[in-house]
Motif scaffolding. Structure first.
Motif, PDB file in Angstrom:
ATOM      1  N   GLY A 280       0.782  -1.227   0.000  1.00 52.82           N
ATOM      2  CA  GLY A 280       0.000   0.000   0.000  1.00 52.82           C
ATOM      3  C   GLY A 280       0.809   1.270   0.000  1.00 52.82           C
ATOM      4  O   GLY A 280       0.261   2.341   0.250  1.00 52.82           O
ATOM      5  N   GLY A 281       2.112   1.191  -0.258  1.00 54.59           N
ATOM      6  CA  GLY A 281       2.943   2.384  -0.342  1.00 54.59           C
ATOM      7  C   GLY A 281       3.814   2.649   0.861  1.00 54.59           C
ATOM      8  O   GLY A 281       4.528   3.653   0.905  1.00 54.59           O
ATOM      9  N   ARG A 282       3.807   1.743   1.831  1.00 58.63           N
ATOM     10  CA  ARG A 282       4.598   1.967   3.040  1.00 58.63           C
ATOM     11  C   ARG A 282       6.070   1.680   2.824  1.00 58.63           C
ATOM     12  O   ARG A 282       6.942   2.370   3.365  1.00 58.63           O
ATOM     13  N   THR A 283       6.384   0.666   2.044  1.00 52.71           N
ATOM     14  CA  THR A 283       7.767   0.371   1.689  1.00 52.71           C
ATOM     15  C   THR A 283       7.865   0.217   0.176  1.00 52.71           C
ATOM     16  O   THR A 283       6.914  -0.207  -0.486  1.00 52.71           O
ATOM     17  N   TRP A 284       9.043   0.587  -0.346  1.00 53.75           N
ATOM     18  CA  TRP A 284       9.240   0.610  -1.787  1.00 53.75           C
ATOM     19  C   TRP A 284      10.564  -0.050  -2.150  1.00 53.75           C
ATOM     20  O   TRP A 284      11.524  -0.037  -1.375  1.00 53.75           O
ATOM     21  N   ALA A 285      10.601  -0.619  -3.369  1.00 46.18           N
ATOM     22  CA  ALA A 285      11.824  -1.199  -3.917  1.00 46.18           C
ATOM     23  C   ALA A 285      11.854  -0.887  -5.411  1.00 46.18           C
ATOM     24  O   ALA A 285      10.814  -0.605  -6.018  1.00 46.18           O
ATOM     25  N   SER A 286      13.029  -0.948  -5.998  1.00 46.98           N
ATOM     26  CA  SER A 286      13.154  -0.739  -7.437  1.00 46.98           C
ATOM     27  C   SER A 286      12.342  -1.784  -8.177  1.00 46.98           C
ATOM     28  O   SER A 286      12.295  -2.950  -7.778  1.00 46.98           O
ATOM     29  N   LEU A 287      11.696  -1.361  -9.244  1.00 51.63           N
ATOM     30  CA  LEU A 287      10.892  -2.275 -10.036  1.00 51.63           C
ATOM     31  C   LEU A 287      11.796  -3.279 -10.739  1.00 51.63           C
ATOM     32  O   LEU A 287      12.764  -2.872 -11.373  1.00 51.63           O
TER      33      LEU A 287
END
Length: 287
Positions: A280-287
């Motif tokens: 839901g947008g809390r953690t992110w990583a490179s696609l």
């Protein structure tokens, strides 16, 4: 022996040609794509969430499950204002500039981005809508901004009329999913909402900071506010939640929500890097 050579050679060439025609176009890595062009819009493929559509400065691309980008369209237009139809998976709207220069007007693709045609030049066009949005409440209603004016179409983009002046410092537009007359604007001075198709505007968030994107999805409103982060609230509510506090000096410029999983997001930052979140947008990583 010689008389058999040419039929065998012809058969071999035919096999090679057919194999070449059926082979998927060779893709490039996302870092290589980032070095070559700019991303002007993105969306999930409604039929396959592993595929991400990319509208770029040099054509329309798709990112597959293998993480490689492939150009879908033969045209190398600078696609601006890209927005997918909220119901029909193969229909997209865009504007921008042709490779040879000038303005595209309002463009539409009905075959998943392979071919694009001008549906309308727009008012005083051909227009170059850097901001373009279609209402999920009524997909016949579209809004676009050009030369300081806000235009509206109520017949799927065929006919346009000048509605009002666009907000100062406009960065992005998003039509409401509840009411086709309700419109949101990300601007340099904050997040705005209009109840009447852009004729009147009011602040929607207490912080009057630059907002780099605004997206509506299934009753939820997402925005990226510089210095605050990625925020979210239910439409009609001012109960904002900060989902992610930001990327230091960086910020997001495009965001898409998976139609089949609201916790699955993809985004592009100001450097053209593609990011993915599965919570839901809390953690992110490179696609």
């Amino acid at each position: 022996m010689t008389r058999y050579r040419w039929p065998l050679l012809a058969a071999l060439l035919t096999t090679l040609v057919l194999a070449g025609c059926s082979r998927e176009p060779e893709g490039i890595g996302l870092e290589q794509l980032r070095q070559q062009t700019h991303i002007h819009g993105l969306a999930f493929d409604r039929t396959d969430s592993e595929r991400i559509w990319l509208a770029t400065h040099h054509g329309f691309h798709v990112v597959g499950a293998d993480g490689l980008a492939r150009r879908v369209s033969e045209e190398t237009h600078d696609f601006m204002g890209f927005t997918p139809h909220p119901e029909e998976a193969a229909v997209f709207f865009a504007s921008g500039h042709p490779a040879r220069g000038g303005n595209l007007g309002v463009m539409v693709s009905t075959d998943g981005g392979q071919r694009w045609t001008q549906r309308s030049p727009g008012v005083e066009g051909p227009v170059d809508f850097h901001q373009l949005t279609v209402s999920a409440a009524d997909p016949e209603v579209l809004y676009g901004a050009y030369r300081g004016g806000l235009q509206v179409s109520r017949d799927g983009g065929h006919q346009w009329q000048l509605q009002a002046r666009a907000p100062e410092g406009l960065i992005a537009l998003a039509a409401s999913g509840r009411d086709p007359e309700q419109l949101y604007a990300a601007t340099q001075a904050g997040l705005l909402m209009s109840p009447d198709g852009g004729q009147r505007w009011r602040q929607l968030h207490g912080e009057r900071r630059p907002v780099s994107l605004v997206v509506v999805d299934r009753g939820w409103l997402y925005a990226y506010m510089v210095g605050v982060g990625l925020i979210r609230a239910e439409e009609g509510s001012r109960d904002w939640e900060v989902i992610h506090h930001g990327w230091e000096e960086g910020y997001l410029i495009h965001l898409a929500v998976d139609p089949s999983d609201p916790a699955h997001l993809v985004a592009a930052d100001e450097q053209g890097r593609l990011l993915r979140s599965t919570d839901g947008g809390r953690t992110w990583a490179s696609l």
